[in-house]
Design a protein around this motif. Structure first.
Motif, PDB file in Angstrom:
ATOM      1  N   ALA A 230      31.136   1.713 -28.544  1.00 45.31           N
ATOM      2  CA  ALA A 230      30.215   0.953 -29.379  1.00 45.31           C
ATOM      3  C   ALA A 230      29.409   1.889 -30.272  1.00 45.31           C
ATOM      4  N   PRO A 231      28.908   1.400 -31.417  1.00 43.30           N
ATOM      5  CA  PRO A 231      28.015   2.219 -32.241  1.00 43.30           C
ATOM      6  C   PRO A 231      26.813   2.684 -31.423  1.00 43.30           C
ATOM      7  N   ALA A 232      26.405   3.924 -31.628  1.00 40.21           N
ATOM      8  CA  ALA A 232      25.350   4.528 -30.811  1.00 40.21           C
ATOM      9  C   ALA A 232      24.044   3.744 -30.863  1.00 40.21           C
ATOM     10  N   LYS A 233      23.755   3.108 -32.000  1.00 41.33           N
ATOM     11  CA  LYS A 233      22.495   2.372 -32.141  1.00 41.33           C
ATOM     12  C   LYS A 233      22.378   1.244 -31.124  1.00 41.33           C
ATOM     13  N   LEU A 234      23.494   0.680 -30.730  1.00 43.47           N
ATOM     14  CA  LEU A 234      23.448  -0.439 -29.790  1.00 43.47           C
ATOM     15  C   LEU A 234      22.996   0.025 -28.413  1.00 43.47           C
ATOM     16  N   LEU A 235      23.519   1.160 -27.951  1.00 43.90           N
ATOM     17  CA  LEU A 235      23.115   1.683 -26.650  1.00 43.90           C
ATOM     18  C   LEU A 235      21.658   2.130 -26.678  1.00 43.90           C
ATOM     19  N   VAL A 236      21.230   2.752 -27.763  1.00 47.73           N
ATOM     20  CA  VAL A 236      19.826   3.166 -27.877  1.00 47.73           C
ATOM     21  C   VAL A 236      18.915   1.952 -27.730  1.00 47.73           C
ATOM     22  N   PHE A 237      19.247   0.874 -28.434  1.00 39.32           N
ATOM     23  CA  PHE A 237      18.453  -0.352 -28.357  1.00 39.32           C
ATOM     24  C   PHE A 237      18.456  -0.916 -26.940  1.00 39.32           C
ATOM     25  N   MET A 238      19.623  -0.992 -26.316  1.00 40.39           N
ATOM     26  CA  MET A 238      19.716  -1.610 -24.999  1.00 40.39           C
ATOM     27  C   MET A 238      18.992  -0.777 -23.940  1.00 40.39           C
ATOM     28  N   ARG A 239      19.042   0.529 -24.029  1.00 33.62           N
ATOM     29  CA  ARG A 239      18.263   1.365 -23.119  1.00 33.62           C
ATOM     30  C   ARG A 239      16.778   1.075 -23.276  1.00 33.62           C
ATOM     31  N   GLN A 240      16.311   1.079 -24.524  1.00 34.92           N
ATOM     32  CA  GLN A 240      14.886   0.826 -24.779  1.00 34.92           C
ATOM     33  C   GLN A 240      14.484  -0.541 -24.255  1.00 34.92           C
ATOM     34  N   GLN A 241      15.328  -1.538 -24.488  1.00 34.71           N
ATOM     35  CA  GLN A 241      15.031  -2.885 -24.041  1.00 34.71           C
ATOM     36  C   GLN A 241      14.986  -2.956 -22.519  1.00 34.71           C
ATOM     37  N   TRP A 242      15.939  -2.330 -21.865  1.00 34.88           N
ATOM     38  CA  TRP A 242      15.978  -2.339 -20.406  1.00 34.88           C
ATOM     39  C   TRP A 242      14.690  -1.760 -19.817  1.00 34.88           C
ATOM     40  N   PHE A 243      14.318  -0.563 -20.263  1.00 36.70           N
ATOM     41  CA  PHE A 243      13.152   0.097 -19.682  1.00 36.70           C
ATOM     42  C   PHE A 243      11.859  -0.634 -20.030  1.00 36.70           C
ATOM     43  N   ALA A 244      11.780  -1.238 -21.216  1.00 35.17           N
ATOM     44  CA  ALA A 244      10.593  -2.026 -21.558  1.00 35.17           C
ATOM     45  C   ALA A 244      10.453  -3.227 -20.628  1.00 35.17           C
ATOM     46  N   LEU A 245      11.568  -3.892 -20.331  1.00 35.72           N
ATOM     47  CA  LEU A 245      11.540  -5.027 -19.421  1.00 35.72           C
ATOM     48  C   LEU A 245      11.160  -4.605 -18.013  1.00 35.72           C
ATOM     49  N   MET A 246      11.705  -3.489 -17.555  1.00 41.32           N
ATOM     50  CA  MET A 246      11.398  -3.013 -16.209  1.00 41.32           C
ATOM     51  C   MET A 246       9.938  -2.572 -16.098  1.00 41.32           C
ATOM     52  N   GLN A 247       9.408  -1.962 -17.153  1.00 36.24           N
ATOM     53  CA  GLN A 247       7.999  -1.571 -17.146  1.00 36.24           C
ATOM     54  C   GLN A 247       7.098  -2.793 -17.039  1.00 36.24           C
ATOM     55  N   LYS A 248       7.446  -3.837 -17.774  1.00 33.21           N
ATOM     56  CA  LYS A 248       6.657  -5.075 -17.721  1.00 33.21           C
ATOM     57  C   LYS A 248       6.750  -5.704 -16.331  1.00 33.21           C
ATOM     58  N   GLN A 249       7.959  -5.777 -15.786  1.00 37.81           N
ATOM     59  CA  GLN A 249       8.124  -6.326 -14.440  1.00 37.81           C
ATOM     60  C   GLN A 249       7.330  -5.524 -13.417  1.00 37.81           C
ATOM     61  N   ASP A 250       7.401  -4.203 -13.523  1.00 39.64           N
ATOM     62  CA  ASP A 250       6.725  -3.332 -12.574  1.00 39.64           C
ATOM     63  C   ASP A 250       5.216  -3.535 -12.633  1.00 39.64           C
ATOM     64  N   ALA A 251       4.679  -3.615 -13.850  1.00 44.26           N
ATOM     65  CA  ALA A 251       3.238  -3.810 -14.012  1.00 44.26           C
ATOM     66  C   ALA A 251       2.812  -5.171 -13.481  1.00 44.26           C
ATOM     67  N   ASP A 252       3.590  -6.213 -13.804  1.00 44.58           N
ATOM     68  CA  ASP A 252       3.252  -7.561 -13.336  1.00 44.58           C
ATOM     69  C   ASP A 252       3.301  -7.645 -11.817  1.00 44.58           C
ATOM     70  N   TRP A 253       4.353  -7.069 -11.223  1.00 45.15           N
ATOM     71  CA  TRP A 253       4.493  -7.127  -9.770  1.00 45.15           C
ATOM     72  C   TRP A 253       3.389  -6.328  -9.083  1.00 45.15           C
ATOM     73  N   SER A 254       3.105  -5.140  -9.585  1.00 44.87           N
ATOM     74  CA  SER A 254       2.066  -4.298  -8.987  1.00 44.87           C
ATOM     75  C   SER A 254       0.713  -4.991  -9.025  1.00 44.87           C
ATOM     76  N   GLN A 255       0.434  -5.678 -10.126  1.00 43.71           N
ATOM     77  CA  GLN A 255      -0.840  -6.395 -10.246  1.00 43.71           C
ATOM     78  C   GLN A 255      -0.930  -7.527  -9.221  1.00 43.71           C
ATOM     79  N   GLN A 256       0.207  -8.187  -8.970  1.00 44.40           N
ATOM     80  CA  GLN A 256       0.214  -9.257  -7.971  1.00 44.40           C
ATOM     81  C   GLN A 256      -0.034  -8.729  -6.560  1.00 44.40           C
TER      82      GLN A 256
END
Length: 266
Positions: A230-256
């Motif tokens: 795949a074009p490299a830009k797609l993997l760069v985007f998906m990595r960024q998206q994955w870690f952003a989602l996990m950071q949000k989940q982690d923060a939300d869960w930790s707060q709970q």
């Protein structure tokens, strides 16, 4: 022993309304984002399998597009005591008298003896034109589980480009990845990884001296094999998206999990 069993000390089987801030993210002008229009109702001829949780329309070089997301939640248990659940996503091209489906995503948990769950993470929903060719990439994310405890779930982040191309990152999310230790007065559990390569995950395991924990760690995906050609830009985007989602989940869960601060005595 898998990672969840090690973290929580509990058995876990092998199975593992529109997000309003999505519009805010698009309005902020994130690179490659396509302007979306939320829809309360979809046009006739568009299939919705289950309860519609979101729908969006937008234009690209193909024409006028529609994305619909639906969930079939686990309800009453069957006679054998099991539960089932499913999710459905599809992109349609709205042309002529009848919508034309470009792709469909369907996943399910069948005959789960514990608690079945399949839910979209609407924070993951993105439509982009990362390659600047007028052809949109549609990304959705969802969790999948069949468990009897509170523990990390399977998580899949899937990108479709028209009818021909599908790419994904698949791993484990941060739900239940940490818990409050009353004696220590702090959260415990494997911290959120920042590198999902095998070497990166093993380095984190070594740092925290965890033994017997399988990869991927909570918050990581298995591999990047889908993006080999795949074009490299797609993997760069998906990595960024994955870690952003996990950071949000982690923060939300930790707060709970963290106890509310004690009120000062008058």
């Amino acid at each position: 022993m898998n990672s969840v069993q090690f973290l929580r000390g509990q058995l876990r089987p092998a199975l593992m309304v529109v997000w309003m801030t999505l519009g805010a993210a698009h309005a902020a002008g994130a690179a490659g984002d396509v302007s979306l229009t939320p829809l309360a109702q979809v046009p006739a001829g568009v299939e919705v399998r289950g309860r519609q949780v979101a729908a969006y329309s937008w234009d690209d070089r193909q024409g006028h597009n529609l994305l619909v997301l639906a969930e079939q939640e686990a309800g009453e248990r069957d006679d054998d005591g099991t539960q089932s659940a499913s999710i459905y996503a599809a992109q349609y091209l709205l042309e002529g008298d009848r919508p034309k489906r470009l792709w469909m995503l369907h996943d399910d948990v069948q005959r789960c003896e514990f608690d079945a769950g399949l839910h979209f993470d609407n924070a993951a929903t993105r439509v982009t034109d990362l390659l600047g060719d007028g052809l949109s990439q549609v990304t959705v994310g969802y969790s999948r589980t069949c468990t009897s405890d509170v523990s990390p779930r399977e998580f899949k982040l899937i990108m479709h480009i028209g009818k021909a191309h599908k790419y994904g990152l698949r791993g484990i999310d941060r739900h239940g990845a940490s818990w409050w230790d009353e004696e220590a007065g702090a959260l415990r559990g494997m911290p959120l990884p920042t590198d999902c390569s095998v070497a990166g995950q093993q380095a984190l395991l070594s740092q925290y001296q965890e033994q017997g924990t399988d990869l991927p760690l909570p918050g990581c995906y298995n591999d990047e094999h889908d993006f080999a050609k795949a074009p490299a830009k797609l993997l760069v985007f998906m990595r960024q998206q994955w870690f952003a989602l996990m950071q949000k989940q982690d923060a939300d869960w930790s707060q709970q999990q963290s106890p509310a601060p004690a009120e000062d005595e008058p």
